[in-house]
Design a protein around this motif. Sequence first.
Motif, PDB file in Angstrom:
ATOM      1  N   ASP A 223     -20.424   3.861  -1.258  1.00 13.79           N
ATOM      2  CA  ASP A 223     -20.119   4.952  -2.189  1.00 13.79           C
ATOM      3  C   ASP A 223     -18.830   5.695  -1.868  1.00 13.79           C
ATOM      4  O   ASP A 223     -18.306   6.417  -2.717  1.00 13.79           O
ATOM      5  CB  ASP A 223     -21.265   5.968  -2.215  1.00 13.79           C
ATOM      6  N   LEU A 224     -18.305   5.545  -0.647  1.00 16.06           N
ATOM      7  CA  LEU A 224     -17.106   6.290  -0.269  1.00 16.06           C
ATOM      8  C   LEU A 224     -16.070   5.412   0.439  1.00 16.06           C
ATOM      9  O   LEU A 224     -14.957   5.225  -0.060  1.00 16.06           O
ATOM     10  CB  LEU A 224     -17.479   7.482   0.627  1.00 16.06           C
ATOM     11  N   SER A 225     -16.424   4.876   1.595  1.00 12.22           N
ATOM     12  CA  SER A 225     -15.433   4.162   2.410  1.00 12.22           C
ATOM     13  C   SER A 225     -14.834   2.965   1.688  1.00 12.22           C
ATOM     14  O   SER A 225     -13.607   2.791   1.658  1.00 12.22           O
ATOM     15  CB  SER A 225     -16.071   3.701   3.727  1.00 12.22           C
ATOM     16  N   LEU A 226     -15.690   2.128   1.099  1.00 12.88           N
ATOM     17  CA  LEU A 226     -15.193   0.918   0.442  1.00 12.88           C
ATOM     18  C   LEU A 226     -14.354   1.227  -0.797  1.00 12.88           C
ATOM     19  O   LEU A 226     -13.215   0.755  -0.904  1.00 12.88           O
ATOM     20  CB  LEU A 226     -16.362  -0.009   0.102  1.00 12.88           C
ATOM     21  N   PRO A 227     -14.859   1.996  -1.765  1.00 14.81           N
ATOM     22  CA  PRO A 227     -14.018   2.251  -2.957  1.00 14.81           C
ATOM     23  C   PRO A 227     -12.730   2.994  -2.626  1.00 14.81           C
ATOM     24  O   PRO A 227     -11.692   2.736  -3.244  1.00 14.81           O
ATOM     25  CB  PRO A 227     -14.929   3.072  -3.878  1.00 14.81           C
ATOM     26  N   ASP A 228     -12.767   3.887  -1.657  1.00 12.99           N
ATOM     27  CA  ASP A 228     -11.548   4.585  -1.250  1.00 12.99           C
ATOM     28  C   ASP A 228     -10.531   3.585  -0.701  1.00 12.99           C
ATOM     29  O   ASP A 228      -9.333   3.647  -1.020  1.00 12.99           O
ATOM     30  CB  ASP A 228     -11.896   5.632  -0.187  1.00 12.99           C
ATOM     31  N   ALA A 229     -11.002   2.636   0.122  1.00 14.34           N
ATOM     32  CA  ALA A 229     -10.100   1.625   0.692  1.00 14.34           C
ATOM     33  C   ALA A 229      -9.558   0.696  -0.392  1.00 14.34           C
ATOM     34  O   ALA A 229      -8.391   0.285  -0.340  1.00 14.34           O
ATOM     35  CB  ALA A 229     -10.834   0.821   1.760  1.00 14.34           C
ATOM     36  N   VAL A 230     -10.376   0.358  -1.374  1.00 11.44           N
ATOM     37  CA  VAL A 230      -9.930  -0.522  -2.453  1.00 11.44           C
ATOM     38  C   VAL A 230      -8.789   0.130  -3.242  1.00 11.44           C
ATOM     39  O   VAL A 230      -7.786  -0.519  -3.568  1.00 11.44           O
ATOM     40  CB  VAL A 230     -11.099  -0.888  -3.390  1.00 11.44           C
ATOM     41  N   ILE A 231      -8.921   1.406  -3.531  1.00 11.57           N
ATOM     42  CA  ILE A 231      -7.871   2.105  -4.280  1.00 11.57           C
ATOM     43  C   ILE A 231      -6.571   2.154  -3.470  1.00 11.57           C
ATOM     44  O   ILE A 231      -5.481   1.917  -3.996  1.00 11.57           O
ATOM     45  CB  ILE A 231      -8.343   3.515  -4.685  1.00 11.57           C
ATOM     46  N   ARG A 232      -6.667   2.407  -2.173  1.00 13.50           N
ATOM     47  CA  ARG A 232      -5.468   2.407  -1.332  1.00 13.50           C
ATOM     48  C   ARG A 232      -4.878   0.992  -1.235  1.00 13.50           C
ATOM     49  O   ARG A 232      -3.658   0.816  -1.207  1.00 13.50           O
ATOM     50  CB  ARG A 232      -5.803   2.938   0.065  1.00 13.50           C
ATOM     51  N   PHE A 233      -5.742  -0.010  -1.173  1.00 13.83           N
ATOM     52  CA  PHE A 233      -5.293  -1.403  -1.135  1.00 13.83           C
ATOM     53  C   PHE A 233      -4.514  -1.748  -2.405  1.00 13.83           C
ATOM     54  O   PHE A 233      -3.461  -2.392  -2.360  1.00 13.83           O
ATOM     55  CB  PHE A 233      -6.515  -2.313  -0.989  1.00 13.83           C
ATOM     56  N   LYS A 234      -5.017  -1.306  -3.546  1.00 13.48           N
ATOM     57  CA  LYS A 234      -4.319  -1.537  -4.809  1.00 13.48           C
ATOM     58  C   LYS A 234      -2.955  -0.851  -4.818  1.00 13.48           C
ATOM     59  O   LYS A 234      -1.982  -1.381  -5.353  1.00 13.48           O
ATOM     60  CB  LYS A 234      -5.174  -1.039  -5.979  1.00 13.48           C
ATOM     61  N   GLN A 235      -2.884   0.326  -4.201  1.00  8.38           N
ATOM     62  CA  GLN A 235      -1.601   1.015  -4.106  1.00  8.38           C
ATOM     63  C   GLN A 235      -0.618   0.196  -3.274  1.00  8.38           C
ATOM     64  O   GLN A 235       0.557   0.040  -3.635  1.00  8.38           O
ATOM     65  CB  GLN A 235      -1.787   2.402  -3.471  1.00  8.38           C
ATOM     66  N   GLY A 236      -1.081  -0.325  -2.139  1.00  8.89           N
ATOM     67  CA  GLY A 236      -0.205  -1.137  -1.300  1.00  8.89           C
ATOM     68  C   GLY A 236       0.263  -2.390  -2.012  1.00  8.89           C
ATOM     69  O   GLY A 236       1.455  -2.742  -1.970  1.00  8.89           O
ATOM     70  N   PHE A 237      -0.660  -3.075  -2.692  1.00 11.52           N
ATOM     71  CA  PHE A 237      -0.315  -4.270  -3.467  1.00 11.52           C
ATOM     72  C   PHE A 237       0.732  -3.934  -4.531  1.00 11.52           C
ATOM     73  O   PHE A 237       1.642  -4.724  -4.809  1.00 11.52           O
ATOM     74  CB  PHE A 237      -1.582  -4.831  -4.121  1.00 11.52           C
ATOM     75  N   GLY A 238       0.608  -2.744  -5.105  1.00 12.55           N
ATOM     76  CA  GLY A 238       1.512  -2.332  -6.181  1.00 12.55           C
ATOM     77  C   GLY A 238       2.946  -2.098  -5.771  1.00 12.55           C
ATOM     78  O   GLY A 238       3.814  -1.904  -6.620  1.00 12.55           O
ATOM     79  N   ARG A 239       3.232  -2.140  -4.450  1.00  8.55           N
ATOM     80  CA  ARG A 239       4.629  -1.975  -4.017  1.00  8.55           C
ATOM     81  C   ARG A 239       5.454  -3.209  -4.361  1.00  8.55           C
ATOM     82  O   ARG A 239       6.685  -3.147  -4.390  1.00  8.55           O
ATOM     83  CB  ARG A 239       4.699  -1.770  -2.497  1.00  8.55           C
ATOM     84  N   LEU A 240       4.805  -4.362  -4.632  1.00 11.95           N
ATOM     85  CA  LEU A 240       5.537  -5.621  -4.750  1.00 11.95           C
ATOM     86  C   LEU A 240       6.244  -5.797  -6.090  1.00 11.95           C
ATOM     87  O   LEU A 240       7.472  -5.817  -6.152  1.00 11.95           O
ATOM     88  CB  LEU A 240       4.591  -6.797  -4.508  1.00 11.95           C
ATOM     89  N   ILE A 241       5.506  -5.963  -7.161  1.00  5.80           N
ATOM     90  CA  ILE A 241       6.098  -6.285  -8.467  1.00  5.80           C
ATOM     91  C   ILE A 241       6.371  -4.991  -9.219  1.00  5.80           C
ATOM     92  O   ILE A 241       5.450  -4.328  -9.702  1.00  5.80           O
ATOM     93  CB  ILE A 241       5.149  -7.189  -9.286  1.00  5.80           C
TER      94      ILE A 241
END
Length: 810
Positions: A740-758
Amino acid sequence: MKALERFTPQAAAYLRTAIAEAGCVEVFAAGKLDEAGLVSELVVAARGVDDAVPALAGFLDRGDVIVHNHPSGVLMASQADLAIAARAGEGGVGSYIVDNDVAEVYVVAEPVRAKALIALDEDQLAGVLDSGGKLAARLPGYEPRPSQLGLVRDAAAAFNNGLILAAEAGTGVGKSFAYLIPALAWAARNGERVVVSTATINLQRQLMDKDLPVASSIFKKKLKAVLVKGRGNYLCVNRLREALDEEGLFAGDDSPLRRIDAWSQNSPTGDRADLSFWPDDATWSRVCSEADECLGLRCPYRESCFVLKVRKDAADADILVANHHILFSDLAARRAGAGYEARAVLPPFNAIVFDEAHAIESSATSFFSEELARYSVYKQLGRLYRERRGRKFGIVTKLQNIRNLPPDVLKNFPAASDAVRDAMDELDRAALALIGDGQNYRLTPATRSRSEPLLEAAGVLERALRSLSDLLKTAIEEVPDESSEEPPVHEAKLSLRRLSELAGLCARYRGWEDDQESIFWLDRRRNAQGEAFSQLCVTPLDIGQMMDEAVFHPYRSVICTSATLSVGGSFAFWKRRVGLTQADERTVCREYSSPFPFKRNAILCAAQDAPDPTSPEWQEWINAALPELVAASSGRALVLFTSYTALRSAWDAVRPKLDALGLSSYRQGDDERSRLLDRFRDDVASVLFATDSFWEGVDLPGETLQHVIITKLPFRVPTDPVQMARSEAIERRGGNAFMDLSLPDAVIRFKQGFGRLIRHSEDRGAVTVLDSRLLKKRYGQIFIASLPETRKSFKNLRELCADVRSFLEE
């Protein structure tokens, strides 16, 4: 006045019956007006005693009325009635008093009737961004994007229908134009001000310098947009004059203060960002505008006040471009009683657009947290009294110069100030002892006995602060009436308020067990000389209720947009964290996919042979893997870490190898952020090692960045006090803190990191993940499913490097 002049017969009958059924005691009702201005709908909200009605006006909307009866039949407003009416009036709510038979009515305050709003033509606005549209004609090479057109329509619908729109707009959708055009149209058509709030000042500048001039050019009516920042960004002329006086002859022409003074003579803004040089924080903190030191109308430099100029400029703006911090400052003031019709920090407004809305929770958490550190206490003591090169300065010195002030009233200040300083030093020592070799410490029932020395020290500091406050209060009271409006007296009152706030924070710490809605924790910090000091923090456990009361309930239309709001296609996590679950009936959640060809231009790589990130050999493996990965892309890489410790270890091990390959390398912290990014951008064959804030807000299209390397999945540090407390709260409610907290929070940050590329449609590159959990844990699929569809390479490191090289050479 006859009641039927203000009520429909049906509403009057309903209220008459409700009063009778309540035994003819006072009844509180919320009323809504029809088009004729008559109360047509009533909801009985509370029943009081004969002479009191619970003041429950907070839930009424603008244009509604509070209605209550006086059982005595005397329809004159009491002081309590006037207080209720005044508070309700801040939100545009009126107040009526009736007799028990609802035959007569006394109007205490008229409601502010909502004017008829002119709806936006959603298709017409979308056409502006379609082929042949007005905006397309102004942007060479512009290509319409279906997802952008959909966002324009939905944003316009949110303004028209009073909705809350949560819009996840992928990279390249063009969300800025998609919300700016409806916002500008709404301001033009209805004369209602809209606030656009971003997470960073950088995005504020982009909106002001690039997007808004283009978007506003399509409207016939000239629309005004104003950039607003926190007052700490602006020079205070009064504080500058005092600092120069304090420096005297020691401030040479080349000193930072003299350079700031010379610049201020011709600066139209007084904005630190406009300086030709960047003064260090210690210098700027002496001369910037601060609410605690603002003399307001009493300031001798009021006519040249830069903050006042910005406020005057913003007063007639159609669009205010703010950042989250200053917006929350405004909302907090309104929630505390400033009301929604008058100026608070910002002029009143009617709708909000949150850009970078994924950062709302962290921004609100930061703003609504309180901190106490020895430097904040020292600062207040220095404002009261300080000596420099044999001269005395400060509020106490100014008070002593007031004529007819009793000579002995200030004599005890030095001793009282020393007592505060000693008590703060002892509290700092007690806090650092609790933190020990760690980074932080949280007060919990399990740590109660260990925390006693800290709480005792907080009590000593509280008493010392209150003693000093009492001396200052006495001094203020002894000022003769003819001098009571002089600037030093106002300064003393501001200082008194701040001392009381510091004492109050100490009291909160001593009573921490009674405050179940806050997190009490200690943090280790270091000053510019590397010396450790503690910071006592109080952080809200949950900001959802605050957000509902301050944002989603009072404002008719709220648009929240970001590239990262959902997890696995669901907005549930983000909605829970920002309090949107309480406004579900008004909320629309939509995804707008990126138009960029990720499947053709991006490859997601993961190393199958990476060790578990919790194992001792992981760091050594990372240090060996990074040179191979960076070589595969010929530099042009951003390496993202989740801790400074891992970053430093990798940097020390990898940099010599990169030097041998002829690749430049840069490290976060070695230069100011924007300059560091400029160096990385200009040096194509280079590598940037970064953490924390570089997971988002980095926009480097083209050849500069073709390889993003994510060393670990960005889970929050498990020992983070705020994360721990919020996780425990979820478990107490029967939830699962990880899911409910740790995983979804990490997923959103992961998407932010991925978004630096294209970043542009022609960009091409690889994202490589060196965390084995992405492939070996079941939840790894949630991370992968939250990304756009790309090519994939899940292989051992050597094969993976070959795939990266081959992909980039295609």
